[in-house]
Design a protein around this motif. Sequence first.
Motif, mmCIF file in Angstrom:
data_model
loop_
_atom_site.group_PDB
_atom_site.id
_atom_site.type_symbol
_atom_site.label_atom_id
_atom_site.label_comp_id
_atom_site.label_asym_id
_atom_site.label_seq_id
_atom_site.Cartn_x
_atom_site.Cartn_y
_atom_site.Cartn_z
ATOM 1 N N GLU A 13 61.660 38.881 50.223
ATOM 2 C CA GLU A 13 62.460 39.076 51.424
ATOM 3 C C GLU A 13 63.869 38.537 51.176
ATOM 4 O OE1 GLU A 13 61.514 40.725 53.970
ATOM 5 O OE2 GLU A 13 59.401 40.941 53.456
ATOM 6 N N LYS A 14 64.871 39.216 51.749
ATOM 7 C CA LYS A 14 66.262 38.820 51.527
ATOM 8 C C LYS A 14 66.550 37.435 52.074
ATOM 9 C CE LYS A 14 69.348 41.989 52.157
ATOM 10 N NZ LYS A 14 70.221 42.947 52.830
ATOM 11 N N ASN A 15 65.887 37.046 53.180
ATOM 12 C CA ASN A 15 66.162 35.743 53.793
ATOM 13 C C ASN A 15 65.496 34.598 53.059
ATOM 14 O OD1 ASN A 15 63.489 36.117 54.441
ATOM 15 N ND2 ASN A 15 63.798 36.280 56.647
ATOM 16 N N GLY A 16 64.779 34.874 51.993
ATOM 17 C CA GLY A 16 64.152 33.809 51.204
ATOM 18 C C GLY A 16 62.761 33.428 51.667
ATOM 19 N N LYS A 17 62.303 33.927 52.827
ATOM 20 C CA LYS A 17 60.962 33.605 53.324
ATOM 21 C C LYS A 17 59.994 34.673 52.829
ATOM 22 C CE LYS A 17 62.823 31.350 57.456
ATOM 23 N NZ LYS A 17 62.861 31.329 58.931
ATOM 24 N N HIS A 18 59.587 34.566 51.564
ATOM 25 C CA HIS A 18 58.752 35.582 50.938
ATOM 26 C C HIS A 18 57.318 35.521 51.479
ATOM 27 C CE1 HIS A 18 62.251 35.699 48.516
ATOM 28 N NE2 HIS A 18 61.985 34.577 47.857
ATOM 29 N N VAL A 19 56.705 36.681 51.570
ATOM 30 C CA VAL A 19 55.357 36.788 52.145
ATOM 31 C C VAL A 19 54.335 36.718 51.017
ATOM 32 C CG1 VAL A 19 53.785 38.234 53.482
ATOM 33 C CG2 VAL A 19 56.238 38.179 54.036
ATOM 34 N N ASP A 20 53.377 35.780 51.154
ATOM 35 C CA ASP A 20 52.317 35.611 50.152
ATOM 36 C C ASP A 20 51.357 36.799 50.242
ATOM 37 O OD1 ASP A 20 50.455 34.781 48.361
ATOM 38 O OD2 ASP A 20 49.839 32.981 49.448
ATOM 39 N N MET A 21 51.265 37.567 49.153
ATOM 40 C CA MET A 21 50.420 38.753 49.136
ATOM 41 C C MET A 21 49.087 38.509 48.421
ATOM 42 S SD MET A 21 52.424 40.464 50.848
ATOM 43 C CE MET A 21 51.272 41.806 50.983
ATOM 44 N N GLY A 22 48.873 37.297 47.831
ATOM 45 C CA GLY A 22 47.596 37.008 47.196
ATOM 46 C C GLY A 22 47.776 36.545 45.766
ATOM 47 N N ILE A 426 54.557 39.185 63.774
ATOM 48 C CA ILE A 426 54.704 40.635 63.850
ATOM 49 C C ILE A 426 56.034 41.004 64.479
ATOM 50 C CG2 ILE A 426 53.828 42.709 65.020
ATOM 51 C CD1 ILE A 426 51.029 41.687 64.598
ATOM 52 N N GLU A 427 56.381 40.359 65.590
ATOM 53 C CA GLU A 427 57.645 40.657 66.263
ATOM 54 C C GLU A 427 58.836 40.278 65.393
ATOM 55 O OE1 GLU A 427 59.881 39.946 70.555
ATOM 56 O OE2 GLU A 427 57.995 38.893 70.100
ATOM 57 N N LYS A 428 58.755 39.141 64.730
ATOM 58 C CA LYS A 428 59.874 38.671 63.907
ATOM 59 C C LYS A 428 60.134 39.616 62.739
ATOM 60 C CE LYS A 428 61.401 34.717 61.115
ATOM 61 N NZ LYS A 428 61.632 35.533 59.906
ATOM 62 N N VAL A 429 59.062 39.956 62.000
ATOM 63 C CA VAL A 429 59.218 40.818 60.824
ATOM 64 C C VAL A 429 59.675 42.211 61.231
ATOM 65 C CG1 VAL A 429 57.985 41.882 58.914
ATOM 66 C CG2 VAL A 429 57.533 39.510 59.493
ATOM 67 N N THR A 430 59.118 42.732 62.328
ATOM 68 C CA THR A 430 59.465 44.091 62.755
ATOM 69 C C THR A 430 60.924 44.186 63.186
ATOM 70 O OG1 THR A 430 57.190 44.452 63.490
ATOM 71 C CG2 THR A 430 58.874 45.955 64.335
ATOM 72 N N MET A 431 61.347 43.337 64.113
ATOM 73 C CA MET A 431 62.690 43.455 64.675
ATOM 74 C C MET A 431 63.773 42.972 63.715
ATOM 75 S SD MET A 431 62.226 45.071 67.325
ATOM 76 C CE MET A 431 63.993 45.094 67.644
ATOM 77 N N GLU A 432 63.439 42.071 62.805
ATOM 78 C CA GLU A 432 64.446 41.591 61.860
ATOM 79 C C GLU A 432 64.949 42.733 60.988
ATOM 80 O OE1 GLU A 432 63.377 38.980 58.370
ATOM 81 O OE2 GLU A 432 64.466 37.519 59.567
#
Length: 461
Positions: A13-22, A426-432
């Motif tokens: 993610e560009k903001n540095g808060k990467h999502v752990d996918m496993g 969900i709201e944060k990731v979608t609207m960002e």
Amino acid sequence: MNLPLRIKVFDHEKNGKHVDMGEFQSSVNGLLASKNFSATQDINQADLASAFTLRIGKNKKEMGQVVVLRADLIGMETVARSQDPAPSEPPKQDPAPSEPPKQDPAPTIAAAPIVPEVAVAYTPPAPAPAPHSPQPPTAYYAPQPTAAYSPQPTAAYYAPQPTTTYSPQPPAGPPSYTPPPSDGAPFVPPGVAAANAHQHYTPPPPPPTFEAYIEGGCLFNLAVAIDFSASNGDPRQMGNLHYASSWGDDKNEYERALHDVGSVLAKHDTEQRHPFWGFSGKFQGQIRQSFQCGPNAEVQGIDGIQSAYRSMFTSRSGMSMSEPTTITDVIKTAAHYAKKKSEQARYEKCLSYTVLMIITDGKLEDFTKEGRTIYDANDAPMSIVAVGVGSADFTGMRYLNDIDRNGRKMFNFLPYDVLKSNPRMIEKVTMEKVSEQLVQYFTSHGIKPGKKVAKDIVFSF
């Protein structure tokens, strides 16, 4: 080479808060053994038999698969040579007096090709030099007499000039105070033009925001498309993604994703009327990849989408689930809809932006073809939010997530199975992502909040 390796995968993610996918565990030899390099390097042609399974959490939940397309070892030969022990030298012994010292055998040199000798013409040797005969000494050099030293007369003695007596000046009094002008204008230093006396620094305006465009009159439109392909399973059997218990209050996975993600986007919709389409359904023996769901072209709110969705599984709809699965046609339909809404908004002196929400199990037929369609639709005032339901491998969907055209992305993938327990995320990731893409689209066309679309922006349908 066989030591265990623990490999974690993150969604960047560009903001540095990467999502752990496993994560998964292997070794260097394991990665080499699972190498799956196709001739075209196409992910659709990769053999998943040797793929690694990504798992997350304490329950080791499956998140997808990792395919190794290429695995190379670099520098192994140098490391191996550096680790070989140096040969030990035998102890030196004094040579026996009766035997000559042994010499190392001369290195073997490859024989050079034989070149025939060429006869050279005879050249007689040069005559011997004549015997040396000493030369008579030259005449003695007589030095010339030097001139007698005559000192130059010195200049007259310098008489210093008398210095003046220091007289300290009396201290100056305090400067006279000059009151500011009655109008409160600041002091203008000498040399500054009087025309600039009342000018003040004006900071540049802040960059526009999503809220500024919406409050400035930008029309926000939500369109929805749902996957009716046969890969979702029989909707009459429990456990399949389209199954609902007697169509009662219990929602299936598609309905929950529609409610959780659709409600986030729908609250920004200006008119609360949404076009609702389906894809990969069969009507009278013909497969349709973009068709209207329900009797009306637009439905009222999320509840209206819910009712139209359930009506597709009744006998009156005439639809049966089919294959293959593709989102190409429904993206083209949404792009046409977005451009048409923008043209209508221009005459109303306002802006328009559309978001297409696609809900799918992710088992698309040709991701290369889908990527080209997304690239071509990037000129439309539109974003795409793809919600993946179920536990399928969504590697291809993440590939579509990175498609870029002129520095702008429009496709956003959300793994619903990972995010469904956290509505705020969900709201944060979608609207960002959607907010960023809306602002980027209008600023790239030189359109500020509250301004109508320029007349020179013409859409092709």
